[in-house]
Write a protein that holds these residues in place. Structure first.
Motif, PDB file in Angstrom:
ATOM      1  N   CYS A 112       0.857  -1.161  -0.100  1.00  0.00           N
ATOM      2  CA  CYS A 112       0.029   0.197   0.093  1.00  0.00           C
ATOM      3  C   CYS A 112       0.630   1.131  -0.007  1.00  0.00           C
ATOM      4  O   CYS A 112       1.997   1.218   0.516  1.00  0.00           O
ATOM      5  N   SER A 113       0.366   2.337  -0.479  1.00  0.00           N
ATOM      6  CA  SER A 113       0.723   3.664  -0.392  1.00  0.00           C
ATOM      7  C   SER A 113       0.274   4.499   0.551  1.00  0.00           C
ATOM      8  O   SER A 113      -1.058   4.648   0.633  1.00  0.00           O
ATOM      9  N   VAL A 114       0.715   5.311   1.709  1.00  0.00           N
ATOM     10  CA  VAL A 114       0.163   5.562   2.600  1.00  0.00           C
ATOM     11  C   VAL A 114       0.769   7.355   2.737  1.00  0.00           C
ATOM     12  O   VAL A 114       1.929   7.824   2.496  1.00  0.00           O
ATOM     13  N   LEU A 115      -0.437   8.113   3.296  1.00  0.00           N
ATOM     14  CA  LEU A 115      -0.202   9.517   3.624  1.00  0.00           C
ATOM     15  C   LEU A 115      -0.796   9.628   4.903  1.00  0.00           C
ATOM     16  O   LEU A 115      -1.864   9.271   5.040  1.00  0.00           O
ATOM     17  N   LEU A 116      -0.164  10.516   5.655  1.00  0.00           N
ATOM     18  CA  LEU A 116      -0.708  10.767   7.088  1.00  0.00           C
ATOM     19  C   LEU A 116      -0.527  12.234   7.014  1.00  0.00           C
ATOM     20  O   LEU A 116       0.596  12.931   6.979  1.00  0.00           O
ATOM     21  N   VAL A 117      -1.670  13.296   6.980  1.00  0.00           N
ATOM     22  CA  VAL A 117      -1.604  14.510   6.619  1.00  0.00           C
ATOM     23  C   VAL A 117      -2.343  15.149   8.061  1.00  0.00           C
ATOM     24  O   VAL A 117      -3.546  14.848   8.521  1.00  0.00           O
ATOM     25  N   ASP A 118      -1.848  16.191   8.726  1.00  0.00           N
ATOM     26  CA  ASP A 118      -2.351  17.061   9.798  1.00  0.00           C
ATOM     27  C   ASP A 118      -3.265  18.079   8.896  1.00  0.00           C
ATOM     28  O   ASP A 118      -2.490  19.089   8.411  1.00  0.00           O
ATOM     29  N   ARG A 119      -4.540  18.100   8.634  1.00  0.00           N
ATOM     30  CA  ARG A 119      -5.152  19.034   7.706  1.00  0.00           C
ATOM     31  C   ARG A 119      -5.225  20.484   8.544  1.00  0.00           C
ATOM     32  O   ARG A 119      -5.378  21.322   7.782  1.00  0.00           O
ATOM     33  N   GLU A 120      -5.299  20.387   9.927  1.00  0.00           N
ATOM     34  CA  GLU A 120      -5.431  21.859  10.223  1.00  0.00           C
ATOM     35  C   GLU A 120      -4.027  22.590  10.044  1.00  0.00           C
ATOM     36  O   GLU A 120      -4.317  23.684   9.781  1.00  0.00           O
ATOM     37  N   LYS A 121      -3.134  22.005  10.080  1.00  0.00           N
ATOM     38  CA  LYS A 121      -1.760  22.788   9.844  1.00  0.00           C
ATOM     39  C   LYS A 121      -1.337  22.361   8.407  1.00  0.00           C
ATOM     40  O   LYS A 121      -0.494  23.053   7.769  1.00  0.00           O
ATOM     41  N   ASN A 122      -2.020  21.691   7.612  1.00  0.00           N
ATOM     42  CA  ASN A 122      -1.648  21.318   6.138  1.00  0.00           C
ATOM     43  C   ASN A 122      -0.442  20.804   6.163  1.00  0.00           C
ATOM     44  O   ASN A 122       0.282  21.216   5.295  1.00  0.00           O
ATOM     45  N   TYR A 123      -0.117  19.892   6.940  1.00  0.00           N
ATOM     46  CA  TYR A 123       1.473  19.489   7.222  1.00  0.00           C
ATOM     47  C   TYR A 123       1.279  17.991   7.183  1.00  0.00           C
ATOM     48  O   TYR A 123       0.728  17.281   7.669  1.00  0.00           O
ATOM     49  N   VAL A 124       2.356  17.508   6.215  1.00  0.00           N
ATOM     50  CA  VAL A 124       2.440  15.965   5.997  1.00  0.00           C
ATOM     51  C   VAL A 124       3.058  15.424   7.031  1.00  0.00           C
ATOM     52  O   VAL A 124       4.478  15.827   7.238  1.00  0.00           O
ATOM     53  N   LEU A 125       2.574  14.527   7.753  1.00  0.00           N
ATOM     54  CA  LEU A 125       3.410  13.764   8.917  1.00  0.00           C
ATOM     55  C   LEU A 125       4.074  12.797   8.389  1.00  0.00           C
ATOM     56  O   LEU A 125       5.408  12.274   8.869  1.00  0.00           O
ATOM     57  N   TYR A 126       3.652  11.898   7.264  1.00  0.00           N
ATOM     58  CA  TYR A 126       4.148  10.728   6.888  1.00  0.00           C
ATOM     59  C   TYR A 126       3.747  10.540   5.434  1.00  0.00           C
ATOM     60  O   TYR A 126       2.664  10.810   5.236  1.00  0.00           O
ATOM     61  N   ASN A 127       4.582  10.159   4.724  1.00  0.00           N
ATOM     62  CA  ASN A 127       4.388   9.681   3.135  1.00  0.00           C
ATOM     63  C   ASN A 127       5.332   8.665   2.705  1.00  0.00           C
ATOM     64  O   ASN A 127       6.455   8.495   3.133  1.00  0.00           O
ATOM     65  N   SER A 128       4.606   7.639   2.153  1.00  0.00           N
ATOM     66  CA  SER A 128       5.424   6.365   1.560  1.00  0.00           C
ATOM     67  C   SER A 128       6.319   7.070   0.468  1.00  0.00           C
ATOM     68  O   SER A 128       6.128   7.771  -0.372  1.00  0.00           O
ATOM     69  N   PRO A 129       7.645   6.437   0.435  1.00  0.00           N
ATOM     70  CA  PRO A 129       8.439   6.772  -0.399  1.00  0.00           C
ATOM     71  C   PRO A 129       8.444   6.311  -1.901  1.00  0.00           C
ATOM     72  O   PRO A 129       9.149   5.448  -2.307  1.00  0.00           O
ATOM     73  N   ASP A 130       7.070   6.661  -2.393  1.00  0.00           N
ATOM     74  CA  ASP A 130       6.910   6.280  -3.791  1.00  0.00           C
ATOM     75  C   ASP A 130       6.216   7.501  -4.579  1.00  0.00           C
ATOM     76  O   ASP A 130       5.847   8.453  -3.968  1.00  0.00           O
ATOM     77  N   ARG A 131       6.134   7.540  -5.836  1.00  0.00           N
ATOM     78  CA  ARG A 131       5.730   8.543  -6.643  1.00  0.00           C
ATOM     79  C   ARG A 131       4.196   9.247  -6.320  1.00  0.00           C
ATOM     80  O   ARG A 131       4.095  10.100  -6.422  1.00  0.00           O
ATOM     81  N   LEU A 132       3.428   7.987  -6.044  1.00  0.00           N
ATOM     82  CA  LEU A 132       2.018   8.524  -5.761  1.00  0.00           C
ATOM     83  C   LEU A 132       2.013   9.410  -4.477  1.00  0.00           C
ATOM     84  O   LEU A 132       1.384  10.437  -4.395  1.00  0.00           O
ATOM     85  N   SER A 133       2.553   8.919  -3.504  1.00  0.00           N
ATOM     86  CA  SER A 133       2.346   9.813  -2.037  1.00  0.00           C
ATOM     87  C   SER A 133       3.208  10.924  -2.089  1.00  0.00           C
ATOM     88  O   SER A 133       3.089  11.698  -1.189  1.00  0.00           O
ATOM     89  N   CYS A 134       4.373  10.965  -2.884  1.00  0.00           N
ATOM     90  CA  CYS A 134       5.147  12.034  -2.893  1.00  0.00           C
ATOM     91  C   CYS A 134       4.813  13.059  -4.032  1.00  0.00           C
ATOM     92  O   CYS A 134       5.374  14.045  -3.972  1.00  0.00           O
ATOM     93  N   SER A 135       3.807  12.832  -4.882  1.00  0.00           N
ATOM     94  CA  SER A 135       3.346  13.710  -6.102  1.00  0.00           C
ATOM     95  C   SER A 135       2.677  14.867  -5.356  1.00  0.00           C
ATOM     96  O   SER A 135       1.895  14.865  -4.483  1.00  0.00           O
ATOM     97  N   ALA A 136       3.146  16.182  -5.845  1.00  0.00           N
ATOM     98  CA  ALA A 136       2.532  17.339  -5.527  1.00  0.00           C
ATOM     99  C   ALA A 136       1.243  17.523  -6.129  1.00  0.00           C
ATOM    100  O   ALA A 136       0.279  17.836  -5.275  1.00  0.00           O
ATOM    101  N   GLN A 137       0.863  16.934  -7.248  1.00  0.00           N
ATOM    102  CA  GLN A 137      -0.481  16.901  -7.790  1.00  0.00           C
ATOM    103  C   GLN A 137      -1.652  15.863  -6.894  1.00  0.00           C
ATOM    104  O   GLN A 137      -2.912  16.419  -6.625  1.00  0.00           O
ATOM    105  N   THR A 138      -0.933  14.792  -6.413  1.00  0.00           N
ATOM    106  CA  THR A 138      -1.695  14.045  -5.342  1.00  0.00           C
ATOM    107  C   THR A 138      -2.043  14.924  -4.228  1.00  0.00           C
ATOM    108  O   THR A 138      -3.318  14.922  -3.791  1.00  0.00           O
ATOM    109  N   MET A 139      -1.029  15.596  -3.431  1.00  0.00           N
ATOM    110  CA  MET A 139      -1.117  16.356  -2.550  1.00  0.00           C
ATOM    111  C   MET A 139      -2.386  17.339  -2.687  1.00  0.00           C
ATOM    112  O   MET A 139      -3.366  17.757  -1.767  1.00  0.00           O
ATOM    113  N   LYS A 140      -2.269  18.189  -3.777  1.00  0.00           N
ATOM    114  CA  LYS A 140      -3.439  19.260  -4.112  1.00  0.00           C
ATOM    115  C   LYS A 140      -4.584  18.688  -4.249  1.00  0.00           C
ATOM    116  O   LYS A 140      -5.752  19.171  -3.708  1.00  0.00           O
TER     117      LYS A 140
END
Length: 468
Positions: A112-140
């Motif tokens: 699996c590819s995983v993202l953990l985000v604090d939406r209040e601060k809009n801060y990425v706490l954790y992201n899997s080291p792959d193209r999907l979870s590290c993509s700026a377009q995915t985050m947006k």
């Protein structure tokens, strides 16, 4: 699915009991008119005893069968991966424990590819080291689809990262609680039993409550003598005094949120006319970030060829990867100021704030030193991927490097300082002053803009001015 099979088993059990009742009624009916009362009572008691025995036996069989079905449906195959993650979560007491659970179960076993985000601060706490979870377009896209006020609970994510109601079309799911969002992307999401999600949400909520309690205790502990000693050791990595460099004056400011920090800066003279400026920020807070900060500083210091900026980036990248701290990386800016050729050669590894403030006939202008390299220490990069850019310098130009703790300071309305004209006007007006005075102006602006509240991040700045 477990819920469907459970319903079938219970329905069959009810049908068998009803059939048993029918059989007993059928056999007892001919004896209802029997004049011998003792015989009627005996037969009624016998029928009740038979019914009770059969009911107990069926209940036992149902329990055993349901246990077998539950184990088969929820603890094996694809759903078993999520159950292992739930079991691992029960023993997570910090975000680092949680990141380990993600890495060992969801990523390694579940692919699996995983993202953990604090939406209040809009801060990425954790992201899997792959193209999907590290993509700026995915985050947006995720930020647009799942804002900070997203409801608590879970829902399913489709191919384009939007909500899907057809479970068979899902390509992942989101768990949300108190504006903390956990995104799990998995191509075979449809194979997970629906019963597991309620358990996942409940355990996720318990973990967040548990880790917050421990985090609060850790914050109190950070005021202790041991943490102060650690902070003193960390600050020893930073330059105690600014070196005297011909035609270049430099000043710096460093204010950690708590005793230790992931921010760092350094000034390394290369020759009488060339100076390496470095400023960066390690992901996260606390001891792990401080250790990576020290590693980065030491790596940069011991390298012989400090003009080889791609080589320096790769050395820092390999050093962080070698620590095997899965969620740790750094953003940083490396710039070589050449006061003879009047240029700055630089690599901006995802720092958002480096810029040059230059004087012109129409007044001071801001020229950003845009990012030309990815995060360092987490995504696989090669030396050829590291681009070196060059910018012309003029007399009285001011080079400003700052961690995101400067631009992301918020006012009462939640507007970040870096997005305001007030910030740009302040740094333009202060560009005529010395680097020390420039920094004082920006620090005063930060404190005023923040309204006297406690800052939410480390604040680190370095300012270099090209002299006449």
């Amino acid at each position: 699915m477990y819920k469907t099979k459970k319903r079938i088993v219970k329905t069959l059990n009810t049908i068998v009991l009803l059939v048993l009742v029918g059989i007993l009624i059928y056999f007892l009916t001919p004896y209802v008119n029997d004049k011998r009362m003792n015989a009627v009572i005996f037969r009624f008691i016998s029928a009740c005893a038979v019914f009770t025995v059969f009911s107990v036996a069926l209940s036992k069989m149902q329990g055993n069968f349901l246990f077998f079905i539950k184990h088969k449906e929820l603890y094996t195959k694809e759903t078993g991966i999520l159950n292992q993650f739930v079991d691992k979560m029960r023993f997570c007491y910090s975000l680092d424990d949680f990141y380990e659970a993600i890495g060992t179960i969801l990523e390694m076993k579940g692919d699996c590819s995983v993202l953990l985000v604090d939406r209040e601060k809009n801060y990425v706490l954790y992201n899997s080291p792959d193209r999907l979870s590290c993509s700026a377009q995915t985050m947006k896209t995720l930020e647009l689809n799942y804002p900070a006020d997203w409801r608590d609970g879970y829902c399913f994510i489709g191919e384009e990262f939007g909500i899907v109601t057809d479970y068979s079309q899902s390509r992942g799911f989101i768990l949300s609680k108190n504006k903390i969002h956990l995104y799990v992307f998995c191509r075979y999401t449809r194979l997970f039993d629906l019963e597991i999600y309620k358990v996942l949400v409940e355990e996720f909520e318990r973990f967040l409550e548990r880790s917050k309690t421990i985090s609060d205790l850790s914050e109190i502990a950070s005021l202790s003598r041991e943490w102060k000693q650690l902070a003193d050791t960390q600050q020893s990595f930073l330059p105690l005094n600014m070196p005297k460099i011909d035609k270049l004056s430099i000043a710096a400011y460093y204010r950690p949120l708590v005793n230790v920090s992931g921010d760092y800066y350094s000034i390394l003279p290369i020759s009488p006319t060339k100076t390496l400026l470095m400023l960066g920020d390690v992901s996260g807070k606390g001891l792990a970030a401080a250790l990576v900060m020290g590693l980065v500083m030491n790596t940069a210091k011991i390298l012989e060829d400090k003009e080889d900026l791609p080589g320096m980036i790769m050395a820092i990248h390999k050093a962080i990867k070698g620590m095997k701290l899965q969620d740790k990386y750094t953003v940083l800016f490396l710039g070589i100021v050449d006061t003879e050729k009047m240029v700055i050669r630089y690599v901006n590894a995802s720092m958002s704030d480096p810029l040059i403030i230059t004087n012109s006939p129409s007044g001071y202008r801001i020229k950003p030193l845009t990012s030309n390299c990815s995060l360092v220490g987490i995504i696989d990069i090669e030396k050829d991927d590291v681009e070196v850019a060059e910018q012309r310098l003029f007399r009285d130009d001011v080079i400003l490097m700052a961690s995101d703790g400067v631009s992301e300071v918020m006012n009462e309305e939640g507007v970040e300082l870096g997005d305001t004209e007030l910030y740009q006007n302040t740094i333009k007006k202060s560009a005529a002053k010395s680097p020390k005075e420039f920094i004082d102006d920006v620090v005063n602006l930060i404190m005023t803009y923040n309204g006297g509240k406690k800052l939410r991040d480390d604040v680190t700045m370095m300012v270099a001015k090209v002299e006449r």
